[in-house]
Design an enzyme around this catalytic site. Structure first.
Site, PDB file in Angstrom:
ATOM      1  CG  ASP A  10     -11.984  73.438  70.439  1.00 52.09           C
ATOM      2  OD1 ASP A  10     -11.136  74.159  69.894  1.00 52.09           O
ATOM      3  OD2 ASP A  10     -12.875  73.889  71.194  1.00 52.09           O
ATOM      4  CG  ASP A 111      -9.580  75.609  73.406  1.00 53.52           C
ATOM      5  OD1 ASP A 111      -8.848  75.932  72.458  1.00 53.52           O
ATOM      6  OD2 ASP A 111     -10.813  75.618  73.352  1.00 53.52           O
ATOM      7  CD  GLU A 112      -7.839  74.796  68.533  1.00 56.22           C
ATOM      8  OE1 GLU A 112      -7.871  74.390  67.363  1.00 56.22           O
ATOM      9  OE2 GLU A 112      -8.488  75.787  68.940  1.00 56.22           O
TER      10      GLU A 112
HETATM   11  N1  DCP Z   1     -10.455  83.389  73.394  1.00 61.64           N
HETATM   12  C1  DCP Z   1     -10.242  84.748  73.648  1.00 61.64           C
HETATM   13  N2  DCP Z   1     -10.679  85.694  72.735  1.00 61.64           N
HETATM   14  C2  DCP Z   1     -11.289  85.313  71.585  1.00 61.64           C
HETATM   15  C3  DCP Z   1     -11.501  83.943  71.307  1.00 61.64           C
HETATM   16  C4  DCP Z   1     -11.068  82.999  72.259  1.00 61.64           C
HETATM   17  O1  DCP Z   1      -9.674  85.105  74.683  1.00 61.64           O
HETATM   18  N3  DCP Z   1     -11.724  86.245  70.703  1.00 61.64           N
HETATM   19  C5  DCP Z   1     -10.018  82.387  74.420  1.00 61.64           C
HETATM   20  C6  DCP Z   1     -11.153  82.073  75.361  1.00 61.64           C
HETATM   21  C7  DCP Z   1     -11.622  80.697  74.952  1.00 61.64           C
HETATM   22  C8  DCP Z   1     -10.369  80.073  74.381  1.00 61.64           C
HETATM   23  O2  DCP Z   1      -9.619  81.156  73.817  1.00 61.64           O
HETATM   24  O3  DCP Z   1     -12.160  79.972  76.046  1.00 61.64           O
HETATM   25  C9  DCP Z   1     -10.651  79.014  73.318  1.00 61.64           C
HETATM   26  O4  DCP Z   1     -11.304  79.594  72.204  1.00 61.64           O
HETATM   27  P1  DCP Z   1     -12.395  78.836  71.352  1.00 61.64           P
HETATM   28  O5  DCP Z   1     -12.546  79.588  70.085  1.00 61.64           O
HETATM   29  O6  DCP Z   1     -12.088  77.385  71.248  1.00 61.64           O
HETATM   30  O7  DCP Z   1     -13.770  79.071  72.158  1.00 61.64           O
HETATM   31  P2  DCP Z   1     -14.322  78.421  73.476  1.00 61.64           P
HETATM   32  O8  DCP Z   1     -13.524  77.247  73.931  1.00 61.64           O
HETATM   33  O9  DCP Z   1     -14.509  79.490  74.493  1.00 61.64           O
HETATM   34  O10 DCP Z   1     -15.781  77.968  73.032  1.00 61.64           O
HETATM   35  P3  DCP Z   1     -16.242  76.738  72.106  1.00 61.64           P
HETATM   36  O11 DCP Z   1     -17.110  75.903  72.990  1.00 61.64           O
HETATM   37  O12 DCP Z   1     -17.006  77.343  70.990  1.00 61.64           O
HETATM   38  O13 DCP Z   1     -15.008  76.021  71.649  1.00 61.64           O
HETATM   39 CA    CA Z   2     -12.884  75.604  72.511  1.00 59.33          CA
HETATM   40 CA    CA Z   3     -10.214  76.304  70.268  1.00 61.48          CA
END
Ligand code: DCP
Ligand code: CA
Ligand code: CA
Length: 364
Positions: A10, A111-112
């Site tokens: 991720d 992203d995963e």
């Molecule tokens: N995303 C979004 N709205 C949300 C949650 C996520 O648009 N409520 C989008 C933005 C993030 C991407 O999806 O960059 C991936 O979500 P993740 O939950 O994996 O979160 P992040 O990658 O941003 O952070 P982390 O470092 O906790 O994985």
């Molecule tokens: Ca992420």
């Molecule tokens: Ca994710």
């Protein structure tokens, strides 16, 4: 059953990290990536934020105005609009590296992904840990992104493990230390368990995964239904054993834009469709792709929407073909049109790679 070795990979603060790769000066500043709504101003929500912004309590899903308030003291804070095409491009490159390193590759989202690597590491968790480090290095060198990896013998625990030490984490949970790893964790870490379920358990005096093991499957079924009950029962024992299933990203390229004025005039809309096609075609060229399906999307002034799409006989990368088809779809969609249109979109799907040198000729 043989012990499987499964990775969950991720990316850390994904959209915000993508932004940092193209503007490294952002790295020291709080960065919020925003989905601005149509209404203008600060209306809309935070998609994600980098860790500098998270320190101030900024979270995904939070209204942009809240985030601005939290970051009031930081006049270097940056609020950027989402750029999905750019994130998809980066994602595609990263997925290629993962796929190359997997026996079975399962795409989950931009992203995963899950990777089954049992064969190539011969079931050995030490080798698996080396492989994971190599993947992290390779992604950092080639794409300048950090990610977190969880390794265990099943998808669910690997997912929990990838989230355990973020950012830039690597957490290995061997079958022998699985219970030791799981027991002290908060119930909330189990994917699918939200705030409400957590509260219900809390009322029952249960806070950790170890506490949850006190409940037998009948009690869980009674509380949460048979399917969820069985899921929770197996999850906390590490016996939820969904296999990694081969799955690729289904990519599409699209462009959508708000018209200068609401309209149902074919001539005006057609001009806009032709321009959108040019933009979509630009993305196709950049990614060396052909398409086999064309679609258009109309958002009407009352915000209801209409879509039309069609499959072509053969894959092509021709701009003319794209414009001709999108325009015909527009004509069809406008038959008996009564309300005006506010936004228009064009998309291409069923993408395939343009092969070899002959590709140049396909563009014309
Ligand atoms: N995303 C979004 N709205 C949300 C949650 C996520 O648009 N409520 C989008 C933005 C993030 C991407 O999806 O960059 C991936 O979500 P993740 O939950 O994996 O979160 P992040 O990658 O941003 O952070 P982390 O470092 O906790 O994985
Ligand atoms: Ca992420
Ligand atoms: Ca994710």
């Amino acid at each position: 059953m043989e012990t499987r070795v499964v990775f969950h990979i991720d990316f850390d603060y994904f959209y915000a990290q993508c932004e940092e790769t193209r503007s490294p000066e952002l790295k020291t500043k709080p960065v919020c990536v925003c989905v601005f709504s149509d209404r203008g101003g600060d209306s809309g929500a935070i998609a994600t934020a980098n860790y500098a912004a998270r320190k101030y309590g900024v979270k995904s899903g939070m209204p942009i105005s809240f985030a601005k308030k939290r970051l009031e003291g930081r006049n270097d804070a940056v609020f950027l609009p989402v750029d999905f095409d750019f994130y998809s491009e980066i994602s595609e490159k990263a997925m290629k590296i993962m796929k190359f390193n997997a026996d079975i590759f399962e795409y989950v989202g931009r992203d995963e992904a899950y990777l089954d690597v049992t064969k190539r590491v011969e079931g050995d968790f030490k080798k698996a840990s080396h492989l994971a480090q190599q993947i992290k290095n390779s992604i950092r060198e080639k794409i300048k992104l950090s990610c977190s990896i969880g390794i265990s013998s099943n998808k669910l625990i690997s997912k929990i493990a990838s989230d355990y030490r973020k950012p830039d984490g690597l957490t290995v949970v061997t079958p022998d230390n699985m219970n030791e790893f799981l027991n002290p964790l908060k119930i909330r870490v189990i994917p699918g368990i939200g705030k409400k379920t957590e509260e219900r358990f809390s009322e029952m005096g249960l806070e950790t995964i170890q506490d949850l093991k006190k409940l037998d499957v009948f009690t869980l079924n009674k509380e949460f239904g048979r399917k969820n009950g069985a899921y929770i029962y197996n999850a906390v024992r590490g016996t939820y054993n969904e296999p990694v299933k081969e799955r690729e990203a289904s990519i599409q390229y699209s462009k959508i834009s708000t018209l200068k004025k609401d309209s149902k005039d074919y001539q005006f809309l057609s001009e806009n469709i032709i321009d959108l096609c040019k933009e979509v075609h630009g993305i196709l060229l950049k990614n060396n792709r052909m398409f086999k399906s064309v679609g258009i999307h109309l958002i009407q002034s009352d915000l209801s929407s209409k879509s039309r799409s069609r499959m072509l006989k053969n894959p092509t990368s021709s701009l003319e073909e794209l414009q001709k088809n999108a325009d015909q779809l527009l004509r069809e969609a406008l038959e008996n049109q009564t309300i005006t249109i506010r936004r228009l979109g064009v998309k291409v799907t069923e993408l395939s790679e343009v092969q070899g040198q002959s590709s140049i000729t396909n563009y014309f």
